[in-house]
Write an enzyme that holds these catalytic residues in place. Structure first.
Site, PDB file in Angstrom:
ATOM      1  CB  ALA A   1      -4.928   1.389   3.247  1.00 18.35           C
ATOM      2  CG  ASP A   2      -2.993   1.468  -2.239  1.00 15.19           C
ATOM      3  OD1 ASP A   2      -4.205   1.394  -2.303  1.00 15.19           O
ATOM      4  OD2 ASP A   2      -2.222   2.398  -2.423  1.00 15.19           O
ATOM      5  CG  LEU A   3       1.217  -2.561  -0.116  1.00 15.50           C
ATOM      6  CD1 LEU A   3       2.541  -2.569   0.866  1.00 15.50           C
ATOM      7  CD2 LEU A   3       1.603  -3.426  -1.408  1.00 15.50           C
TER       8      LEU A   3
END
Length: 412
Positions: free
Chosen positions: A184-186
């Site tokens: 989700a961050d990436l």
């Protein structure tokens, strides 16, 4: 290190990076790899949170651990570090001054948090109308969850990903599972990069900056891709399928006589080839298995037969035969094996850089291969505050100001 060559796509673009951890730094590292000059703002004394997220740590030339965490190194190359205390009015003034000298500002503070420093989007755009501001939060600037802190793990759960990741509930080991890296961050970092490039194109055409509101939760919902579409079309929420595919059969992990392999049959023609290799041409003409739609419907009948057949031969035997027939397949490598793979070597998947603490820093390379404006590796991930004085001089600050700020703890 050499400055960005003019042949780089984003040469001349300057980015003020007020983000930390992963989503924001991943975005700004991507921009930096493409040639942007990225100024990383960090807290004196501690810096980006991920500097302390170890072990493992970078080893120096003598093989001893340094204080540079591998996590930080993986998301912060090609940047310069300015350590400045935003809690001090002088520190706030420094960042406001820099904001007027850049094209893009990226931040991942809590909603409304930058307003107390006079660094909120409204204030900055009023003074610098051409500035592109990208705000990255867990849930965005609006909605009932806007005030909540957002973390990748929680967003993978809330955004539906863990409901479709992991073994089926009716099998041993069943239950929700997060993905092995912070996807989700990436993905939010990558979507933010795309949005920034679009906003810069608009700015260049009109002179108008804008605010980009990126949220991990929004990104996670978008990442559901075909599974989200499956639900919206059918009204039935997909569940966990382990290593199997929701819409394609056979498309999963199988166990050979000496290990596991991936079989990823994408169409009926490939399935017929697989059947020939398996010595079961009858499967390809069986009405229950002849088309993918029927294979999906009769998954529970076909897959056990496939499992029994695959177990009869070695992994190497299967992979050689399948690759020769151009049936999609693959081994399941460890990270060490993946990075050592001849294909990874041929593609330059690992890049070496000289770091201030060791000449032997190795990083995973950017996957972007541009023929005219290639990615370059100009600067290793910076030490905390390594470029503070250099950047302040470039911003027009005097030596006296820099000395006084350092004495007062405004910068480090």
């Amino acid at each position: 290190m050499q400055d960005s060559p003019s042949s780089q796509a984003l040469a001349g673009v300057r980015v003020l990076d007020l983000s930390r951890v992963l989503a924001g730094p991943w975005c700004t590292q991507t921009l930096a790899d493409l040639g942007a000059d990225v100024i990383k703002i960090e807290r004196p004394g501690s810096g980006d949170d991920t500097r302390a997220w170890g072990p493992p740590y970078l080893k120096d030339a003598d093989g001893r651990d340094t204080t540079e965490a591998a996590y930080f190194l993986g998301a912060n190359r090609n940047k310069r570090s300015l350590a400045v205390d935003l809690s001090k009015p002088e520190g706030q003034a420094i960042v406001r001054r820099l904001a007027g000298q850049v094209d893009v500002l990226v931040e991942n503070f809590k909603v409304g948090d930058l307003a107390r420093y006079g660094l909120d989007a409204r204030s900055l755009l009023a003074e610098h109308p051409g500035l592109v501001i990208c705000s990255i939060t867990g849930f965005g600037q609006t909605g009932p969850c806007a005030e909540r802190a957002g973390y990748d793990y929680a967003v993978q759960g809330m955004g539906g990903l863990m409901s479709v990741t992991g073994e089926r509930d009716d099998l041993p080991g069943g239950g929700p599972q997060k993905v092995g890296v912070a996807v989700a961050d990436l993905f939010t970092g990558m979507y933010a990069t795309v949005a920034i490039l679009a906003a810069l194109r608009h700015r260049d055409a009109t002179g108008q900056g804008q605010v980009i509101d990126m949220a991990l939760f929004d990104t996670q919902l978008a990442m559901l891709a075909n599974l989200g579409s499956n639900y919206l079309c059918s009204g039935k929420a997909p569940g966990r399928m382990g290593n199997a595919h929701q819409n394609i059969v056979p498309y999963q992990v199988f166990e050979a006589s000496d290990g596991h392999l991936i079989l990823a049959v994408g169409n009926d023609r490939q399935f017929a080839k697989f059947c020939e290799i398996a010595g079961r041409p009858d499967w390809a003409v069986d009405p229950r298995f002849a088309t993918n739609a029927e294979r999906v419907r009769h998954r529970n009948v076909l897959v056990p037969q496939l499992e029994a057949a695959v177990r009869q031969r070695s992994r190497a035997d299967w992979l050689a035969a399948l690759e020769a027939a151009k049936v999609p397949c693959g081994s399941i490598n460890s990270i060490a094996e993946a990075l050592a793979d001849p294909q990874a070597q041929a593609r330059g998947a690992v890049v070496g850089m000289t770091h201030p603490l060791t000449p032997g820093l190795r990083l995973v390379a950017s996957p972007m291969k541009l023929s005219a404006t290639p990615v370059t590796y100009r600067r290793p991930p910076p030490l905390l505050g390594q470029h503070s004085a250099e950047l302040l001089r470039e911003a027009g600050c005097s030596e006296e100001e820099i000395t006084n700020w350092r004495r007062a703890g405004v910068i480090a």
